[in-house]
Design an enzyme around this catalytic site. Sequence first.
Site, short mmCIF file in Angstrom:
data_model
loop_
_atom_site.label_atom_id
_atom_site.label_comp_id
_atom_site.label_asym_id
_atom_site.label_seq_id
_atom_site.Cartn_x
_atom_site.Cartn_y
_atom_site.Cartn_z
CG ASP A 90 -13.62 -1.16 22.73
OD1 ASP A 90 -13.54 -0.42 21.75
OD2 ASP A 90 -12.79 -2.06 23.01
CG ASP A 91 -17.48 -2.96 25.80
OD1 ASP A 91 -17.13 -3.68 24.86
OD2 ASP A 91 -16.90 -2.93 26.91
CG HIS A 141 -16.20 -4.65 20.66
ND1 HIS A 141 -14.87 -4.95 20.52
CD2 HIS A 141 -16.43 -4.62 22.02
CE1 HIS A 141 -14.31 -5.07 21.71
NE2 HIS A 141 -15.24 -4.89 22.64
CG HIS A 145 -18.01 -8.13 24.69
ND1 HIS A 145 -17.17 -8.64 25.64
CD2 HIS A 145 -17.49 -6.94 24.33
CE1 HIS A 145 -16.17 -7.79 25.86
NE2 HIS A 145 -16.34 -6.75 25.06
CG HIS A 243 -14.53 0.62 27.94
ND1 HIS A 243 -13.22 0.75 28.39
CD2 HIS A 243 -14.62 -0.63 27.40
CE1 HIS A 243 -12.56 -0.37 28.15
NE2 HIS A 243 -13.38 -1.22 27.55
#
Length: 721
Positions: A90-91, A141, A145, A243
């Site tokens: 993620d991210d 995603h 955020h 991540h």
Amino acid sequence: MARSSRAKVRRRRLPLRYLLPSLFLMALLAMLMLRGYVHSEILADHRVREPAPTDLVPEDILSGGPVLDARGTKAKTLGIPEGRLVLTFDDGPDPTWTPKVLDKLAEYDAHAVFFITGTMASRHPDLVERMVSEGHEIGLHTFNHPDLSFQTEGRIDWELSQNQLALAGSAGIRTSLFRPPYSSFSDALDNKSWPVAKYIGGRGYIIAFNTADSRDWAKPGVDAIVRNVTPKNEGDGAIVLMHDSGGDRSQTVAALDRLLPELQNKGYKFANLTEALNAPSAHTTVTGPELWKGKAFVAAVSVSENVTRVLVAGLAVIGVLVIARFGLMLLLSALHARRVRRKDFRWGDPVTGPVSVLVPAYNEAKCITNTVRSLMQSDHPIEIIVIDDGSSDGTADIVESMGIPNVRVIRQANAGKPAALNNGLRNARYGIVVMMDGDTVFEPSTIRELVQPFADPRVGAVAGNAKVGNRDSLIGAWQHIEYVMGFNLDRRMYDVLGCMPTIPGAIGAFRRDALRRIGGMSEDTLAEDTDVTMALHREGWRVVYAEKARAWTEAPETVQQLWSQRYRWSYGTMQAIWKHRRALIESGPSGRFGRVGLPFVSLFMVVAPLLAPLIDVFLLYGLIFGPTEKTVIAWLGVLAIQAVCAAYAFRLDRESMRHLISLPLQQILYRQLMYVVLLQSWITALTGGRLRWQKLRRTGAVESAPVETGAVRRNEKRPVA
């Protein structure tokens, strides 16, 4: 009537000199806003809510698998088959850690799903493209955020569309995979997040939660990360949350180096989500307008990133140089003042012989009487030559009607100030020539103080202390600060360095032989005072500053007049720098000036002021979007340094400090005007444009030199008897 209307439209049209700088600032602001947007400084929402009840969530969803498919009329969940392990990151993408994660995946021939944010994807499109080309799957995603349970449906649509836009511009695809920010297991769905999940499913997305959380964001250590993601029951399928962005991910990379071979040896296959589910790829190729729109967005982000990066770096460099210059200016100005104010300081034997004073005048009817009368009070023997440059307001007649024996009037057809000065030089009787403007008044001691440095045979020219006489208005006060701090403090520094770039047109003195050797006053540029000063340096003459030789001049009283004056000065200075550019590579006195004086003038009179408005642009940006406290402190720090320099300059000139009250406002507004002037000068220079001499409208406000009261002079308007 139609013609009158068109004339009104023309009068109201924004002048080009304002339009171009305004467009440039607007483009800069737009780039800053775009950069702030993709850095989650603008429109970002960092709220994270507490868990809510789950009674509205269907039980089969809470107890189901980690993949939610709510695209149809009835939502369902899917599980991961045995022996399949889906790594998700993620991210990202992150320019430091994503490449290392990709390298590890490639080393062990493993695939993964990267749930990218639009902010990171638009800034690092090459990494997204690499993910796709190496067979990995991409999921959304969101763009910024946010916790979607706080957002409206419109904001959710925006987050999805902007995320897809960044993906299309980066890799030319769309995706049907989605993971909500701050999500975890499917059984964590509650009454707040469930409606959001259904809405997103209705938009055609498959939502991927996870069954194993590595907790790598907490940096618990490699052993803990490996333990957290290893299925409890050997052979169970799983979706692992990791991540590749958001901080130091060295433990994540190290954990992959252990996790991948260990689980592969146990028979696990690391697959994309759709591969694990034996479903069609989540990727769809984007073509046509959607593709070009995405590419345009990513390109715009790239431009904003690069431009703002360069501007920030340039501003930092300029800031360091300006602060260093302030420090050097304070030090050298103190040395100059200490040297010339010593009781035993002498230039040599006092200069007592008569000098010629040249007064070029063009339509100076309102000022010329005050100018000539102030000269008649001089305590040094002089002849006065007024060169009337084709005036149409009777300037020459006014001087002749005064009937003063040692005042000569020379009439010529309008040819410009340099031609008028050269005409005066041809008619001057004495070896030292003082030049002044037709709107300027001298104190009785001015000429005596101005010519004393010529006792040193190496001195070819002397700059006097030009002061603003009409300083009662706000714009006059700003120019007063500029003259005392920006000009006279500079001249002290340049005097010590031996590279003074300009003898002010309002008050300067020249050795006639020195001018003859360089061909007189140059008509090549619009800044003949700067041009001739540079030429004297290149011929090996010293150019010095006489602080006690004060002249009181009428500064422009409107923004339009000030703009016209500074436009000519700026453009003329550029012309002079270009004309004398060979001094950079020459030897002797010319080379010394070229390698010290020209860089100083170019950097601090032409380049640095052009970047100065960035200080205020970044101040405005920081006040609105943050970091507000650091921005304000930095801006106040710069202002404090300027205030210290200004206060010291005022102390050296024995000026009242009350005018410094307007210094903060001057720094905000005056800087923008000088930016407009310089930018327009650059445009004129780069396009090969020509700029004519421009006559400022005079009011005759400066009638005489101010009365001295103690250490502070007051600019009182009083007639000369």
